[in-house]
Scaffold this motif. Sequence first.
Motif, PDB file in Angstrom:
ATOM      1  N   VAL A  82      14.067  -5.079 -13.636  1.00  0.00           N
ATOM      2  CA  VAL A  82      14.858  -6.078 -13.109  1.00  0.00           C
ATOM      3  C   VAL A  82      16.080  -5.806 -12.386  1.00  0.00           C
ATOM      4  O   VAL A  82      17.018  -5.278 -13.152  1.00  0.00           O
ATOM      5  CB  VAL A  82      14.994  -7.179 -14.198  1.00  0.00           C
ATOM      6  CG1 VAL A  82      15.846  -8.509 -13.465  1.00  0.00           C
ATOM      7  CG2 VAL A  82      13.665  -7.840 -14.937  1.00  0.00           C
ATOM      8  N   GLU A  83      16.129  -5.774 -11.082  1.00  0.00           N
ATOM      9  CA  GLU A  83      17.453  -5.554 -10.630  1.00  0.00           C
ATOM     10  C   GLU A  83      18.165  -6.605 -10.111  1.00  0.00           C
ATOM     11  O   GLU A  83      17.955  -7.752  -9.772  1.00  0.00           O
ATOM     12  CB  GLU A  83      17.269  -4.900  -9.102  1.00  0.00           C
ATOM     13  CG  GLU A  83      18.254  -4.451  -8.335  1.00  0.00           C
ATOM     14  CD  GLU A  83      18.030  -4.049  -6.887  1.00  0.00           C
ATOM     15  OE1 GLU A  83      18.822  -3.882  -5.865  1.00  0.00           O
ATOM     16  OE2 GLU A  83      16.571  -4.399  -6.375  1.00  0.00           O
ATOM     17  N   TYR A  84      19.683  -6.504 -10.828  1.00  0.00           N
ATOM     18  CA  TYR A  84      20.547  -7.491 -10.849  1.00  0.00           C
ATOM     19  C   TYR A  84      21.728  -7.139  -9.739  1.00  0.00           C
ATOM     20  O   TYR A  84      22.033  -6.045  -9.359  1.00  0.00           O
ATOM     21  CB  TYR A  84      21.369  -7.865 -12.052  1.00  0.00           C
ATOM     22  CG  TYR A  84      20.477  -8.232 -13.033  1.00  0.00           C
ATOM     23  CD1 TYR A  84      20.507  -9.685 -13.116  1.00  0.00           C
ATOM     24  CD2 TYR A  84      19.607  -7.666 -14.024  1.00  0.00           C
ATOM     25  CE1 TYR A  84      19.661 -10.272 -14.229  1.00  0.00           C
ATOM     26  CE2 TYR A  84      18.911  -8.117 -14.851  1.00  0.00           C
ATOM     27  CZ  TYR A  84      18.812  -9.492 -15.138  1.00  0.00           C
ATOM     28  OH  TYR A  84      18.154  -9.973 -16.113  1.00  0.00           O
ATOM     29  N   HIS A  85      22.369  -8.173  -9.179  1.00  0.00           N
ATOM     30  CA  HIS A  85      23.436  -8.003  -8.202  1.00  0.00           C
ATOM     31  C   HIS A  85      24.722  -7.112  -9.040  1.00  0.00           C
ATOM     32  O   HIS A  85      24.775  -7.645 -10.386  1.00  0.00           O
ATOM     33  CB  HIS A  85      23.882  -9.192  -7.576  1.00  0.00           C
ATOM     34  CG  HIS A  85      24.927  -9.022  -6.598  1.00  0.00           C
ATOM     35  ND1 HIS A  85      26.538  -9.179  -7.030  1.00  0.00           N
ATOM     36  CD2 HIS A  85      24.886  -8.904  -5.117  1.00  0.00           C
ATOM     37  CE1 HIS A  85      27.002  -8.870  -5.682  1.00  0.00           C
ATOM     38  NE2 HIS A  85      26.196  -8.888  -4.655  1.00  0.00           N
ATOM     39  N   PRO A  86      25.476  -6.458  -8.493  1.00  0.00           N
ATOM     40  CA  PRO A  86      26.575  -6.066  -9.247  1.00  0.00           C
ATOM     41  C   PRO A  86      27.580  -6.929  -9.972  1.00  0.00           C
ATOM     42  O   PRO A  86      28.095  -6.712 -11.314  1.00  0.00           O
ATOM     43  CB  PRO A  86      27.292  -4.857  -8.316  1.00  0.00           C
ATOM     44  CG  PRO A  86      25.945  -4.680  -7.289  1.00  0.00           C
ATOM     45  CD  PRO A  86      25.270  -5.813  -7.054  1.00  0.00           C
ATOM     46  N   ALA A  87      27.698  -8.097  -9.304  1.00  0.00           N
ATOM     47  CA  ALA A  87      28.453  -9.186 -10.101  1.00  0.00           C
ATOM     48  C   ALA A  87      27.915  -9.642 -11.337  1.00  0.00           C
ATOM     49  O   ALA A  87      28.882 -10.179 -12.204  1.00  0.00           O
ATOM     50  CB  ALA A  87      28.508 -10.409  -8.868  1.00  0.00           C
ATOM     51  N   TRP A  88      26.559  -9.605 -11.658  1.00  0.00           N
ATOM     52  CA  TRP A  88      25.990  -9.915 -12.858  1.00  0.00           C
ATOM     53  C   TRP A  88      26.513  -8.993 -14.025  1.00  0.00           C
ATOM     54  O   TRP A  88      27.035  -9.413 -14.839  1.00  0.00           O
ATOM     55  CB  TRP A  88      24.581 -10.037 -12.627  1.00  0.00           C
ATOM     56  CG  TRP A  88      23.841  -9.924 -13.867  1.00  0.00           C
ATOM     57  CD1 TRP A  88      23.207  -8.955 -14.716  1.00  0.00           C
ATOM     58  CD2 TRP A  88      23.388 -10.832 -14.842  1.00  0.00           C
ATOM     59  NE1 TRP A  88      22.777  -9.084 -15.781  1.00  0.00           N
ATOM     60  CE2 TRP A  88      22.679 -10.442 -16.077  1.00  0.00           C
ATOM     61  CE3 TRP A  88      23.508 -12.289 -15.071  1.00  0.00           C
ATOM     62  CZ2 TRP A  88      22.057 -11.033 -16.915  1.00  0.00           C
ATOM     63  CZ3 TRP A  88      22.912 -13.188 -15.671  1.00  0.00           C
ATOM     64  CH2 TRP A  88      22.293 -12.356 -16.756  1.00  0.00           C
ATOM     65  N   HIS A  89      26.568  -7.794 -13.597  1.00  0.00           N
ATOM     66  CA  HIS A  89      26.943  -6.791 -14.541  1.00  0.00           C
ATOM     67  C   HIS A  89      28.499  -6.876 -14.734  1.00  0.00           C
ATOM     68  O   HIS A  89      29.086  -6.461 -15.904  1.00  0.00           O
ATOM     69  CB  HIS A  89      26.587  -5.372 -14.242  1.00  0.00           C
ATOM     70  CG  HIS A  89      25.182  -5.201 -14.104  1.00  0.00           C
ATOM     71  ND1 HIS A  89      24.393  -5.046 -15.173  1.00  0.00           N
ATOM     72  CD2 HIS A  89      24.081  -4.924 -13.005  1.00  0.00           C
ATOM     73  CE1 HIS A  89      23.137  -5.004 -15.064  1.00  0.00           C
ATOM     74  NE2 HIS A  89      22.898  -4.737 -13.804  1.00  0.00           N
ATOM     75  N   GLU A  90      29.052  -7.144 -13.633  1.00  0.00           N
ATOM     76  CA  GLU A  90      30.545  -7.285 -13.786  1.00  0.00           C
ATOM     77  C   GLU A  90      30.906  -8.259 -14.737  1.00  0.00           C
ATOM     78  O   GLU A  90      32.012  -8.337 -15.546  1.00  0.00           O
ATOM     79  CB  GLU A  90      31.267  -7.323 -12.494  1.00  0.00           C
ATOM     80  CG  GLU A  90      32.878  -7.148 -12.584  1.00  0.00           C
ATOM     81  CD  GLU A  90      33.485  -6.913 -11.167  1.00  0.00           C
ATOM     82  OE1 GLU A  90      34.659  -7.145 -11.335  1.00  0.00           O
ATOM     83  OE2 GLU A  90      32.927  -6.545 -10.310  1.00  0.00           O
ATOM     84  N   LEU A  91      30.123  -9.377 -14.712  1.00  0.00           N
ATOM     85  CA  LEU A  91      30.550 -10.311 -15.457  1.00  0.00           C
ATOM     86  C   LEU A  91      30.187 -10.434 -16.793  1.00  0.00           C
ATOM     87  O   LEU A  91      30.873 -10.657 -17.875  1.00  0.00           O
ATOM     88  CB  LEU A  91      29.758 -11.674 -15.022  1.00  0.00           C
ATOM     89  CG  LEU A  91      30.500 -12.292 -13.653  1.00  0.00           C
ATOM     90  CD1 LEU A  91      29.394 -13.353 -12.647  1.00  0.00           C
ATOM     91  CD2 LEU A  91      31.724 -13.226 -13.890  1.00  0.00           C
ATOM     92  N   LEU A  92      29.218  -9.785 -17.132  1.00  0.00           N
ATOM     93  CA  LEU A  92      28.564  -9.340 -18.604  1.00  0.00           C
ATOM     94  C   LEU A  92      29.657  -8.414 -18.993  1.00  0.00           C
ATOM     95  O   LEU A  92      30.117  -8.525 -20.408  1.00  0.00           O
ATOM     96  CB  LEU A  92      27.081  -8.916 -18.493  1.00  0.00           C
ATOM     97  CG  LEU A  92      25.991  -9.550 -18.635  1.00  0.00           C
ATOM     98  CD1 LEU A  92      24.757  -8.849 -18.518  1.00  0.00           C
ATOM     99  CD2 LEU A  92      25.863 -10.678 -19.720  1.00  0.00           C
TER     100      LEU A  92
END
Length: 565
Positions: A82-92
């Motif tokens: 599952v590929e997420y936008h980098p913003a998802w990872h930054e928020l996590l």
Amino acid sequence: MPWSTHEVFNQADDLVGYDLLATDAALGEALARAGADWAAQPLGAYARRLGEAATYALAEQANRHVPQLHVFDARGRRIDAVEYHPAWHELLALYRAQGLVSLPLRDTRTGRWTAWAAGFYLHGQVEQGTLCPATMTTAAIPLLAREPALWAAVQPGVWSDEHDPRDRPAAQKAGLWFGMGMTEKQGGSDLRTNATVATAVGAGGRGGEYLLRGHKWFFSVPAADAHLVVARVGQGRGEGGPCACFYVPRWRPDGTKNAVLVQRLKDKVGNRSNASGEVEFHDAWGVLLGEEDRGIPTIIEMATTTRLACVLGSAAILRQATVQAIAYARRRHAFGRALADQPLMRTVLADLALESEAALVLAMRLARAFERDADGTGGPVERAWKRLVTPAAKFWVCKRTVELTGEAMEVFGGNGYVEPGVAARLFREAPVNSIWEGSGNVMCLDVLRGMAREPEAAEALFTDLADAASGAPVILAALKHLRLLLLHGPEELESLGRVLVQQLVLIAQAGLLRRHAPRAVADAFAAARFGTDDHHAPSRVAGAIDPRMLDVAAILARAFPADAA
């Protein structure tokens, strides 16, 4: 000379660039009340970071660029990535860095559950999807910790405050995220109909290895490092027996990908930054948690915490909707003055503010009950708040948030109904908490079941509610009416479930506000929700209250100070 047809004026942007904690008097008071002053400074720094325009931009990006499923790699190998936008990872990463994932279970300080709840509530005002893996990971900790061998393997990654986005075996990762898998096509909330079968490898038993074959219709965060899954213990490939709970990792201990095949991702109304999927288990490897015949009670224990998170998440959405509406109404002008200065709009905004504070004070009371119950210091009263009021609050607060985000959107007029505004995202986000972890009817039935099974706890709760309502005839009358309703037989009680639970939550909120909020807020809430002695009817729609009963200026100033933005 550049071509121009008009100048843009009298247009107010979404509120950003403010301190989410410093502008929330009720939240600050809840921290102090719970003895969590030690958390005020780090939470304040987090609140300021969350309020930055850049963080709101991350939330917008993470929800606009939805996750993408890649079943195969370029050479045809099955990867289920599952590929997420980098913003998802930054928020996590931002959430995890606060230590919130493990705070209520790793820390021992008084107020730790309230501090966690406050951090969760603050984050949820800006972005909700990232709270899904956060919620499930926190809720999974007590279950994992009871299995010594498994806990030794996963504890470092669970305790970690570092987000690790890599798709690797758990032993190779700095931080771990967990999900849960309960729902199947044929049963939904009725887990007794689950058909997924787990067959022992060798002797099986608690802590033993099993192979799972079946499916899950909703599989939260399918690319998480592991999931807790409900399946029936079977013999061979036949029908299964009792339901059990299993730890099912994304990678097997030998370093190969586990046989959890993602069929597709759900195209959801909201919660779009977060991936939810449908999966099949093709002899997926798992470890039994607890006893073979205790799967549903085991996973429901996890769900008790996630239901509290639903209450907090909805309260956060409601808070953000209220603040955005107030800020917009103060800056938008119509018919010669600001919207916030117009009497009917002020009544609507005040009603939103009352509902928001009532949701917060209830959620924070539940967090304290969780802590006291865990410490063994609470007794029947705390047990009742945790066991009975948590599902009741999940029913009512989540339902109210669905309605009132729509009301807040209306404050913006057409501007609220377009993307990528904050109001639209809040509106789409609101229903998920009402549906996830048991729908409204399931929550109401759970409250009734809990009262029947634990009458001592129910009686302790009613005594506490009566004490909080002392001196308030309309609340005491509502409590008396509730107790009379509970005298009906089982079938009638079930049909009255929503009436009973609504009344229970409103009485609880009114009593908590009497104990902890300014008189202007407490009296206004009671009058608006129960009516008054001189027969003013209770509110049935936001703003349908008699403003002559309210100190509107005081309520709005408390909800969001005029000089805050």
